[in-house]
Design an enzyme around this catalytic site. Structure first.
Site, PDB file in Angstrom:
ATOM      1  N   SER A 192       0.842  -1.092  -0.069  1.00  0.00           N
ATOM      2  CA  SER A 192      -0.075  -0.012   0.171  1.00  0.00           C
ATOM      3  C   SER A 192       0.771   1.305  -0.082  1.00  0.00           C
ATOM      4  O   SER A 192       1.517   1.520  -1.130  1.00  0.00           O
ATOM      5  CB  SER A 192      -1.015  -0.010   1.372  1.00  0.00           C
ATOM      6  N   ASP A 203      10.265   5.023 -10.239  1.00  0.00           N
ATOM      7  CA  ASP A 203       9.770   5.475 -11.756  1.00  0.00           C
ATOM      8  C   ASP A 203      10.521   6.827 -12.092  1.00  0.00           C
ATOM      9  O   ASP A 203      10.709   7.049 -13.388  1.00  0.00           O
ATOM     10  CB  ASP A 203       8.419   5.573 -11.642  1.00  0.00           C
ATOM     11  N   LYS A 217      -0.752  -4.223  -2.964  1.00  0.00           N
ATOM     12  CA  LYS A 217      -2.178  -3.653  -2.242  1.00  0.00           C
ATOM     13  C   LYS A 217      -2.177  -2.401  -2.693  1.00  0.00           C
ATOM     14  O   LYS A 217      -1.704  -1.421  -2.066  1.00  0.00           O
ATOM     15  CB  LYS A 217      -2.046  -3.883  -0.990  1.00  0.00           C
TER      16      LYS A 217
END
Length: 395
Positions: A192, A203, A217
């Site tokens: 999460s 990224d 999640k």
């Protein structure tokens, strides 16, 4: 923190500035009475302990404590228990800091800012952020922590659902660690909010991810009130990393997430969308052999009690210098472990894993002696994840 051994509540750790510390409760104490009533026996379990000791703030609880063959009476006043998000923060090497972040709670960002500031004052210019076993928490706190590492106007995470338009969170260029090298540690229990941090760092090619593929999640829930006063939480959106990867893992093979779909980081590296965050460097050496796992699982309760007794009987010596004491008692520890070999397992087979078994047992012992931060420091000494992180940061 407590455990129940032989029908008695044993104190394992006392939280700093908590009600127990203020009442002079110590690790190793036995709670044998509460409010003039006996508190031992078969009726005692975790639920009973929690329901008995918890209550309204300011209420008084009279405890009878058994410590080193003597009984003591202690008065405890119920109060809020301070639970920090950061379990450990220290310098690994001259310029490499380490932060172990356990969860994203309401205080996480403030804790994180303070620790980053302290580490920089100590000379840290690089950082290992340990998110292993971090199951997530507040989205806003994860965004704020990630913001500390990024230049301005960079996407951190977005949410989008079938009935919810896309909402994107950006960095604001006010971070205090925008230049130092970073490595983030993750594992299968990283989930999460933790995956939001790891995904954004990966990224934007801001740092490297080391460990095992994270949990996956990435669902956003919203509470809807019911007429009877209850509520129901419904999933309304999913989390997406800056490159467009969905953090949520697929529920089944027919789900719409395509494992082979390629995405690219800011620097052009190819990453894949299959739910969760895949590390740049995979660590898999912390897996027990089948033999070790089988022996440990079958004998866990007995080993746990042995470890507690060993810690309790030698607490002063362990607190003074646990390294020397454990080194000098490896033979004693091994005899305790091997005494549980009451099956047809050959002694030779046990001896193949002697060092591993002793190490496992020592960790159980120290869990009853050391503070959380000191315990993490001990674990990290021979941690393959951390070794790889330091190797990367020293390049």
């Amino acid at each position: 923190q407590f455990t129940i051994i032989r029908d008695t509540v044993m104190v394992i750790k006392v939280i700093d500035d908590g009600p127990s510390q203020k009442a002079d409760i110590l690790a190793g104490d036995r709670i044998i009475g509460v409010n003039s009533e006996n508190f031992t026996g078969k009726k005692i379990n975790t639920s009973v302990v929690m329901n008995t000791l918890r209550g309204k703030r300011g209420e008084k609880v009279e405890l009878k404590i058994f410590r080193k063959n003597k009984e003591y009476k202690k008065t405890l006043y119920r109060d809020a228990i301070p639970l920090n998000s950061i379990e450990a923060s220290y310098l690994i090497k001259d310029n490499i800091g380490y932060i172990k972040l356990d969860k994203f709670s309401a205080t996480t960002y403030n804790e994180f800012k303070d620790d980053i500031s302290d580490l920089k004052k100590q000379g840290a210019t690089k950082l290992v952020l340990d998110l292993r076993n971090n199951g997530g928490g507040y989205l806003g706190q994860a965004v704020d922590v990630t913001n500390e590492f990024l230049d301005g106007n960079l996407e951190i995470v977005s949410t989008e659902g079938n009935s919810r338009s896309k909402q994107t969170y950006y960095s604001n260029n006010k971070g205090k660690f925008k230049k130092g090298d970073i490595v983030i540690l993750i594992d299968e229990q990283t989930a999460s909010a933790s995956e939001i941090v790891a995904g954004a760092i990966q990224d934007h090619d801001r740092g490297y991810i080391v460990g095992k593929k994270s949990y996956g999640k990435g669902l956003v829930g919203e509470d809807f009130l019911l007429n009877d006063g209850g509520a129901i939480r419904i999933t309304i959106a999913k989390y997406y990393t800056p490159s467009g990867r969905c953090i949520q893992k697929p529920y089944r093979s027919s789900d719409t997430i395509i494992a082979s779909q390629e995405f690219k980081t800011k620097g052009g590296r190819v990453v894949f969308s299959e739910g969760g965050i895949t590390p740049d460097y995979v660590i898999s050496s912390d897996i027990m052999s089948d033999f070790e796992s089988d022996f440990w699982n079958k004998n866990y309760n007995a080993l746990y009690e042995m470890a507690f007794d060993f810690a309790d009987n030698n607490r002063i010596k362990l607190e003074a210098n646990y390294n020397d004491f454990l080194d000098n008692n490896r033979g004693v520890i091994w005899s305790k472990i091997i005494s549980l070999n009451n099956t047809d397992i050959s002694k030779e087979k046990m001896l193949e894993f002697e060092n591993n078994f002793i190490t496992f047992f020592e960790k159980m012992v120290l869990n009853h002696v050391l503070s959380t931060e000191d315990l993490i420091y001990y674990y990290n000494k021979d941690d393959d994840y951390l070794k790889k992180a330091v190797e990367i940061l020293l390049i």
